[in-house]
Design a protein around this motif. Structure first.
Motif, short mmCIF file in Angstrom:
data_model
loop_
_atom_site.label_atom_id
_atom_site.label_comp_id
_atom_site.label_asym_id
_atom_site.label_seq_id
_atom_site.Cartn_x
_atom_site.Cartn_y
_atom_site.Cartn_z
N MET A 1 0.83 -1.30 0.23
CA MET A 1 0.04 0.08 -0.06
C MET A 1 1.04 1.27 0.07
O MET A 1 2.03 1.36 0.74
CB MET A 1 -0.81 0.03 1.49
CG MET A 1 -1.82 -0.97 1.33
SD MET A 1 -3.36 -0.86 0.00
CE MET A 1 -4.01 0.63 0.87
N ILE A 2 0.72 2.26 -0.98
CA ILE A 2 1.24 3.42 -0.95
C ILE A 2 0.48 4.72 -0.04
O ILE A 2 -0.64 4.83 -0.46
CB ILE A 2 1.34 3.85 -2.62
CG1 ILE A 2 2.29 2.91 -3.16
CG2 ILE A 2 1.95 5.32 -2.41
CD1 ILE A 2 2.42 3.25 -4.80
N PRO A 3 1.05 5.19 1.08
CA PRO A 3 0.12 6.14 1.64
C PRO A 3 -0.21 7.33 0.84
O PRO A 3 0.75 7.58 -0.05
CB PRO A 3 1.02 6.49 2.85
CG PRO A 3 2.48 6.02 2.34
CD PRO A 3 2.29 4.92 1.35
N ARG A 4 -1.31 7.73 1.21
CA ARG A 4 -1.81 9.07 0.25
C ARG A 4 -1.62 10.15 1.34
O ARG A 4 -2.14 9.96 2.46
CB ARG A 4 -3.07 8.93 -0.32
CG ARG A 4 -3.28 7.85 -1.35
CD ARG A 4 -4.87 7.49 -1.73
NE ARG A 4 -4.63 6.62 -2.45
CZ ARG A 4 -5.26 5.39 -1.98
NH1 ARG A 4 -5.31 5.25 -0.81
NH2 ARG A 4 -5.39 4.16 -2.70
N ILE A 5 -1.18 11.29 0.88
CA ILE A 5 -1.34 12.48 1.72
C ILE A 5 -2.08 13.33 1.20
O ILE A 5 -1.99 13.87 -0.13
CB ILE A 5 0.41 13.08 1.78
CG1 ILE A 5 1.42 12.32 2.18
CG2 ILE A 5 0.42 14.37 2.53
CD1 ILE A 5 2.72 12.39 1.94
N ARG A 6 -3.19 13.95 2.05
CA ARG A 6 -4.32 14.67 1.31
C ARG A 6 -3.81 16.24 1.93
O ARG A 6 -3.56 16.24 3.05
CB ARG A 6 -5.45 14.37 2.00
CG ARG A 6 -5.92 13.13 1.18
CD ARG A 6 -7.42 13.02 1.99
NE ARG A 6 -8.46 12.06 1.08
CZ ARG A 6 -8.11 10.79 0.93
NH1 ARG A 6 -7.05 10.16 1.21
NH2 ARG A 6 -8.96 9.83 0.21
N LEU A 7 -3.80 16.94 1.12
CA LEU A 7 -3.43 18.24 1.24
C LEU A 7 -4.52 19.38 1.03
O LEU A 7 -5.34 19.29 -0.15
CB LEU A 7 -2.10 18.67 0.28
CG LEU A 7 -0.78 17.95 0.89
CD1 LEU A 7 0.16 18.19 -0.39
CD2 LEU A 7 -0.44 18.25 2.25
N GLN A 8 -4.75 20.17 1.71
CA GLN A 8 -6.05 21.18 1.69
C GLN A 8 -5.54 22.47 2.19
O GLN A 8 -4.67 22.77 3.00
CB GLN A 8 -7.10 21.01 2.32
CG GLN A 8 -8.00 20.10 2.07
CD GLN A 8 -9.41 19.90 2.77
OE1 GLN A 8 -9.22 19.99 4.11
NE2 GLN A 8 -10.44 19.77 2.13
N PRO A 9 -5.31 23.71 1.06
CA PRO A 9 -4.74 24.91 1.31
C PRO A 9 -5.53 25.70 2.66
O PRO A 9 -6.98 25.40 2.66
CB PRO A 9 -5.03 25.61 0.02
CG PRO A 9 -6.04 24.93 -0.65
CD PRO A 9 -5.87 23.51 -0.22
#
Length: 90
Positions: free
Chosen positions: A1-9
């Motif tokens: 599994m590749i971790p996902r990094i969620r970014l919100q300004p």
């Protein structure tokens, strides 16, 4: 599994919200033994699950780095077969 990094300004001046996903990947490169001949590489990984064409190619692949600790080898049972075609030698 590749971790996902969620970014919100955090900028609230925008009339909309958006989100972007980033995947932390490390780029890598591959070369054939022939293309790597004459180069110096810091770290080398060899996939020896299939046969090397000649003994000289294996020597080149193993000697590209200056140190034994910088060569990583992937081989079944930790060994690679020594294949000699006698019809070529005659």
């Amino acid at each position: 599994m590749i971790p996902r990094i969620r970014l919100q300004p955090s900028d609230t001046a925008l009339p909309f919200t958006f989100q972007r996903q980033q995947f932390p990947l490390r780029p890598c490169f591959s070369l054939t033994i022939n293309k790597a001949q004459g180069q110096s590489l810091r770290v080398v990984g060899l996939d020896l699950r299939s046969q090397v064409f000649t003994h000289g190619m294996l020597y080149v692949a193993l000697s590209i780095t200056g140190r034994r600790n910088d060569v990583y080898i992937l081989a079944e049972d930790g060994m690679t077969p020594n294949v000699v075609y006698s019809e070529v030698l005659n």
